[in-house]
Each structure stands twice: as C-alpha cells, then as structure tokens.
Motif scaffolding. Structure first.
Motif, PDB file in Angstrom:
ATOM      1  N   GLN A   1       0.726  -1.121  -0.083  1.00  0.00           N
ATOM      2  CA  GLN A   1      -0.086  -0.086   0.002  1.00  0.00           C
ATOM      3  C   GLN A   1       0.886   1.343  -0.114  1.00  0.00           C
ATOM      4  O   GLN A   1       1.244   1.723   1.060  1.00  0.00           O
ATOM      5  CB  GLN A   1      -0.785   0.095   1.148  1.00  0.00           C
ATOM      6  CG  GLN A   1      -1.843  -1.174   1.544  1.00  0.00           C
ATOM      7  CD  GLN A   1      -2.834  -1.347   0.231  1.00  0.00           C
ATOM      8  OE1 GLN A   1      -3.311  -0.451  -0.175  1.00  0.00           O
ATOM      9  NE2 GLN A   1      -2.786  -2.684  -0.335  1.00  0.00           N
ATOM     10  N   VAL A   2       1.273   1.864  -1.135  1.00  0.00           N
ATOM     11  CA  VAL A   2       2.197   2.630  -1.388  1.00  0.00           C
ATOM     12  C   VAL A   2       1.791   3.922  -1.135  1.00  0.00           C
ATOM     13  O   VAL A   2       0.743   4.262  -1.462  1.00  0.00           O
ATOM     14  CB  VAL A   2       3.038   2.682  -2.822  1.00  0.00           C
ATOM     15  CG1 VAL A   2       3.889   3.905  -2.925  1.00  0.00           C
ATOM     16  CG2 VAL A   2       3.284   1.382  -3.073  1.00  0.00           C
ATOM     17  N   ALA A   3       2.734   4.523  -0.268  1.00  0.00           N
ATOM     18  CA  ALA A   3       2.499   6.114   0.178  1.00  0.00           C
ATOM     19  C   ALA A   3       3.822   6.789   0.677  1.00  0.00           C
ATOM     20  O   ALA A   3       4.748   5.974   0.755  1.00  0.00           O
ATOM     21  CB  ALA A   3       1.573   6.247   1.339  1.00  0.00           C
TER      22      ALA A   3
ATOM     23  N   LEU B   1      10.571   6.104  10.638  1.00  0.00           N
ATOM     24  CA  LEU B   1      10.737   4.698  10.441  1.00  0.00           C
ATOM     25  C   LEU B   1      11.948   4.299  11.382  1.00  0.00           C
ATOM     26  O   LEU B   1      11.790   3.207  12.176  1.00  0.00           O
ATOM     27  CB  LEU B   1      11.103   4.343   9.047  1.00  0.00           C
ATOM     28  CG  LEU B   1      11.068   2.598   8.679  1.00  0.00           C
ATOM     29  CD1 LEU B   1       9.266   2.562   8.429  1.00  0.00           C
ATOM     30  CD2 LEU B   1      11.321   2.574   7.348  1.00  0.00           C
ATOM     31  N   VAL B   2      13.083   4.916  11.122  1.00  0.00           N
ATOM     32  CA  VAL B   2      14.048   4.478  12.216  1.00  0.00           C
ATOM     33  C   VAL B   2      13.831   4.650  13.532  1.00  0.00           C
ATOM     34  O   VAL B   2      14.361   4.034  14.564  1.00  0.00           O
ATOM     35  CB  VAL B   2      15.341   5.239  11.427  1.00  0.00           C
ATOM     36  CG1 VAL B   2      16.616   5.025  12.516  1.00  0.00           C
ATOM     37  CG2 VAL B   2      15.758   4.452  10.028  1.00  0.00           C
TER      38      VAL B   2
ATOM     39  N   GLY C   1       6.633   4.022  -0.446  1.00  0.00           N
ATOM     40  CA  GLY C   1       6.547   2.638   0.084  1.00  0.00           C
ATOM     41  C   GLY C   1       5.564   2.423   0.896  1.00  0.00           C
ATOM     42  O   GLY C   1       4.494   3.022   1.337  1.00  0.00           O
ATOM     43  N   ASP C   2       5.516   0.974   1.551  1.00  0.00           N
ATOM     44  CA  ASP C   2       4.516   0.682   2.345  1.00  0.00           C
ATOM     45  C   ASP C   2       5.147   0.582   3.767  1.00  0.00           C
ATOM     46  O   ASP C   2       6.114   0.040   4.155  1.00  0.00           O
ATOM     47  CB  ASP C   2       4.053  -0.642   1.963  1.00  0.00           C
ATOM     48  CG  ASP C   2       3.073  -1.231   2.764  1.00  0.00           C
ATOM     49  OD1 ASP C   2       2.828  -1.091   4.154  1.00  0.00           O
ATOM     50  OD2 ASP C   2       1.990  -1.907   2.283  1.00  0.00           O
ATOM     51  N   ALA C   3       4.763   1.708   4.328  1.00  0.00           N
ATOM     52  CA  ALA C   3       5.182   2.071   5.948  1.00  0.00           C
ATOM     53  C   ALA C   3       5.233   0.464   6.704  1.00  0.00           C
ATOM     54  O   ALA C   3       6.192   0.063   7.376  1.00  0.00           O
ATOM     55  CB  ALA C   3       4.572   2.925   6.691  1.00  0.00           C
ATOM     56  N   ASP C   4       4.002  -0.286   6.752  1.00  0.00           N
ATOM     57  CA  ASP C   4       3.823  -1.500   7.452  1.00  0.00           C
ATOM     58  C   ASP C   4       5.039  -2.411   6.980  1.00  0.00           C
ATOM     59  O   ASP C   4       5.409  -3.000   7.933  1.00  0.00           O
ATOM     60  CB  ASP C   4       2.220  -1.872   7.212  1.00  0.00           C
ATOM     61  CG  ASP C   4       1.556  -1.264   8.069  1.00  0.00           C
ATOM     62  OD1 ASP C   4       1.885  -0.293   9.130  1.00  0.00           O
ATOM     63  OD2 ASP C   4       0.490  -1.267   7.674  1.00  0.00           O
ATOM     64  N   ARG C   5       5.087  -2.526   5.686  1.00  0.00           N
ATOM     65  CA  ARG C   5       5.910  -3.626   5.185  1.00  0.00           C
ATOM     66  C   ARG C   5       7.330  -3.282   5.420  1.00  0.00           C
ATOM     67  O   ARG C   5       8.300  -4.009   5.816  1.00  0.00           O
ATOM     68  CB  ARG C   5       6.007  -3.682   3.724  1.00  0.00           C
ATOM     69  CG  ARG C   5       4.453  -4.475   3.343  1.00  0.00           C
ATOM     70  CD  ARG C   5       4.162  -5.840   3.472  1.00  0.00           C
ATOM     71  NE  ARG C   5       3.101  -6.264   3.000  1.00  0.00           N
ATOM     72  CZ  ARG C   5       2.106  -7.176   3.699  1.00  0.00           C
ATOM     73  NH1 ARG C   5       2.564  -7.876   4.935  1.00  0.00           N
ATOM     74  NH2 ARG C   5       1.250  -7.540   2.967  1.00  0.00           N
ATOM     75  N   LEU C   6       7.705  -2.130   5.405  1.00  0.00           N
ATOM     76  CA  LEU C   6       9.219  -1.526   5.794  1.00  0.00           C
ATOM     77  C   LEU C   6       9.565  -1.629   7.040  1.00  0.00           C
ATOM     78  O   LEU C   6      10.288  -2.087   7.504  1.00  0.00           O
ATOM     79  CB  LEU C   6       9.348  -0.056   5.130  1.00  0.00           C
ATOM     80  CG  LEU C   6       9.453   0.123   3.811  1.00  0.00           C
ATOM     81  CD1 LEU C   6       9.422   1.707   3.473  1.00  0.00           C
ATOM     82  CD2 LEU C   6      10.677  -0.480   2.973  1.00  0.00           C
TER      83      LEU C   6
ATOM     84  N   ILE D   1      12.371 -12.410   4.149  1.00  0.00           N
ATOM     85  CA  ILE D   1      11.394 -11.513   4.281  1.00  0.00           C
ATOM     86  C   ILE D   1      11.824  -9.864   3.908  1.00  0.00           C
ATOM     87  O   ILE D   1      11.293  -9.394   3.156  1.00  0.00           O
ATOM     88  CB  ILE D   1      10.645 -11.638   5.594  1.00  0.00           C
ATOM     89  CG1 ILE D   1       9.724 -12.901   5.601  1.00  0.00           C
ATOM     90  CG2 ILE D   1       9.948 -10.104   5.885  1.00  0.00           C
ATOM     91  CD1 ILE D   1       9.296 -12.988   6.930  1.00  0.00           C
ATOM     92  N   VAL D   2      13.009  -9.798   4.351  1.00  0.00           N
ATOM     93  CA  VAL D   2      13.556  -8.729   4.299  1.00  0.00           C
ATOM     94  C   VAL D   2      13.619  -8.365   2.641  1.00  0.00           C
ATOM     95  O   VAL D   2      13.491  -7.481   2.116  1.00  0.00           O
ATOM     96  CB  VAL D   2      14.883  -8.159   5.063  1.00  0.00           C
ATOM     97  CG1 VAL D   2      15.535  -7.035   4.463  1.00  0.00           C
ATOM     98  CG2 VAL D   2      14.596  -8.371   6.424  1.00  0.00           C
ATOM     99  N   HIS D   3      14.277  -9.436   2.061  1.00  0.00           N
ATOM    100  CA  HIS D   3      14.864  -9.487   0.648  1.00  0.00           C
ATOM    101  C   HIS D   3      13.585  -9.357  -0.015  1.00  0.00           C
ATOM    102  O   HIS D   3      13.519  -8.349  -1.155  1.00  0.00           O
ATOM    103  CB  HIS D   3      15.377 -10.870   0.418  1.00  0.00           C
ATOM    104  CG  HIS D   3      15.810 -10.883  -1.088  1.00  0.00           C
ATOM    105  ND1 HIS D   3      15.165 -11.472  -2.109  1.00  0.00           N
ATOM    106  CD2 HIS D   3      17.057 -10.322  -1.594  1.00  0.00           C
ATOM    107  CE1 HIS D   3      15.715 -11.470  -3.041  1.00  0.00           C
ATOM    108  NE2 HIS D   3      16.869 -10.783  -3.154  1.00  0.00           N
ATOM    109  N   ALA D   4      12.376  -9.935   0.067  1.00  0.00           N
ATOM    110  CA  ALA D   4      11.203  -9.887  -0.574  1.00  0.00           C
ATOM    111  C   ALA D   4      10.622  -8.599  -0.566  1.00  0.00           C
ATOM    112  O   ALA D   4      10.057  -7.814  -1.529  1.00  0.00           O
ATOM    113  CB  ALA D   4      10.080 -10.862   0.007  1.00  0.00           C
ATOM    114  N   ILE D   5      10.779  -8.001   0.697  1.00  0.00           N
ATOM    115  CA  ILE D   5      10.069  -6.771   0.825  1.00  0.00           C
ATOM    116  C   ILE D   5      10.799  -5.581   0.137  1.00  0.00           C
ATOM    117  O   ILE D   5      10.400  -4.632  -0.592  1.00  0.00           O
ATOM    118  CB  ILE D   5       9.882  -6.110   2.392  1.00  0.00           C
ATOM    119  CG1 ILE D   5       8.836  -7.043   3.058  1.00  0.00           C
ATOM    120  CG2 ILE D   5       9.787  -4.855   2.457  1.00  0.00           C
ATOM    121  CD1 ILE D   5       8.693  -6.980   4.448  1.00  0.00           C
TER     122      ILE D   5
END
Length: 168
Positions: free
Chosen positions: A20-22, A29-30, A56-61, A136-140
């Motif tokens: 869900q890109v925004a 984030l950090v 990007g997607d804040a939740d996925r990041l 998972i990190v790689h996929a995201i």
C-alpha cells in the motif's frame, strides 16, 4: 503462529496489493524502530539520519527493519552495539543496521537470503530462528524495487542495508 505469519507474508510478496504505497519518512521509520527495540540490553545508537522519503508501504518497511533488528539482537550479546542509520546514495535511501556481534562466515553470506537458511552457529532449532527473517527483508526490498545487501567479517559484526529508491 509466528512461523505461519512469516510463511504467509513470503507467499504473498509477489501478489498485487502486497504494498500500500504512500510517502514514508525514513527518519520516522528508524526512530520508531529504536523505540520498539530499545528495551533490549544492547548499546543502541542512532547513526546518520538523512532526510529521505521513499514511496513505500510503511507497514512492510517496518516488518523488514524489525527483521534486521531481530537478527542483530540474535547475533549480539548485552553490551554489544547496534546502530541504525539512513543515508542517501545514488537516488536511494539506505536504511542500515550495523552491529558489533559475531559476524558471518563467508560461506553463509552467499545463502542467508534463502528461505530457511541460518548462519553458523545458529542452525539448530533451539538456538536459531526459522530462517525466514532475511528472506522476508529481501522480498520486501524487491517489492519496493530495491535490494538488501550485507557486509560482514566473522567475529567483527555485520552491516545490513535496505536499499529503497527515494522519492524524487
């Protein structure tokens, strides 16, 4: 439940609607990640924090950054340092996690982003995770048209970097 959730996340990584890109402010984030993880008995450090926004997607990041931090905590001991940073490089935001832990063997570097791979000496089930965090990190990262990279020397810690194209 944790294993199931991670498997479902990986399975959905290539599907429409995964992101869900925004606009996402990487400094927030950090800082949020340090607040979530600061209870772990490590010497936490906020490194460079470039002013970067990524589409990007804040939740996925957040999931990706948490997986990197979980990995750093698992491979360090109380008293070791973990630093989180954001830099800008060639139009990309580089979200970095650097630790002073045990580092990785050269043979492990080539395979740690594969599903169920675990680095020595964490290959036994009681000592290690599921071997899904770094995949998972790689996929995201790939879903964000980015990548993940690692630098490490056995016995001298590791640096993982999530490379995400910055907003222009």
């Amino acid at each position: 439940r944790r294993l199931t959730n991670r498997m479902l996340l990986l399975a959905s990584a290539g599907t429409p609607g995964f992101l869900q890109v925004a606009p996402v402010a990487t400094d927030s984030l950090v800082l949020d990640a340090l607040e979530r993880w600061g209870h772990e008995p490590r010497h936490w450090r906020l490194g460079e924090t470039a002013d970067a926004v990524v589409p990007g997607d804040a939740d996925r990041l957040t999931v990706a950054l948490d997986a990197l931090l979980e990995n750093a905590v698992a491979h360090t001991k109380p008293g070791d340092r973990i630093e989180v940073s954001v830099a800008l490089e060639d139009g990309n935001a580089i979200i970095g996690v650097t630790d002073t832990g045990c580092g990785l063997e050269p043979d492990d570097l080539a395979r740690i982003f594969s599903r169920f791979a675990r680095a020595e000496p964490y290959r036994s089930r009681p000592a290690g995770g599921f071997g899904l965090g770094l995949p998972i990190v790689h996929a995201i990262a790939e879903a964000h048209h980015g990548s993940v990279r690692v630098r490490s020397t056995s016995g001298h810690g590791a640096t993982f970097e999530l490379v995400i194209p910055a907003a222009r």
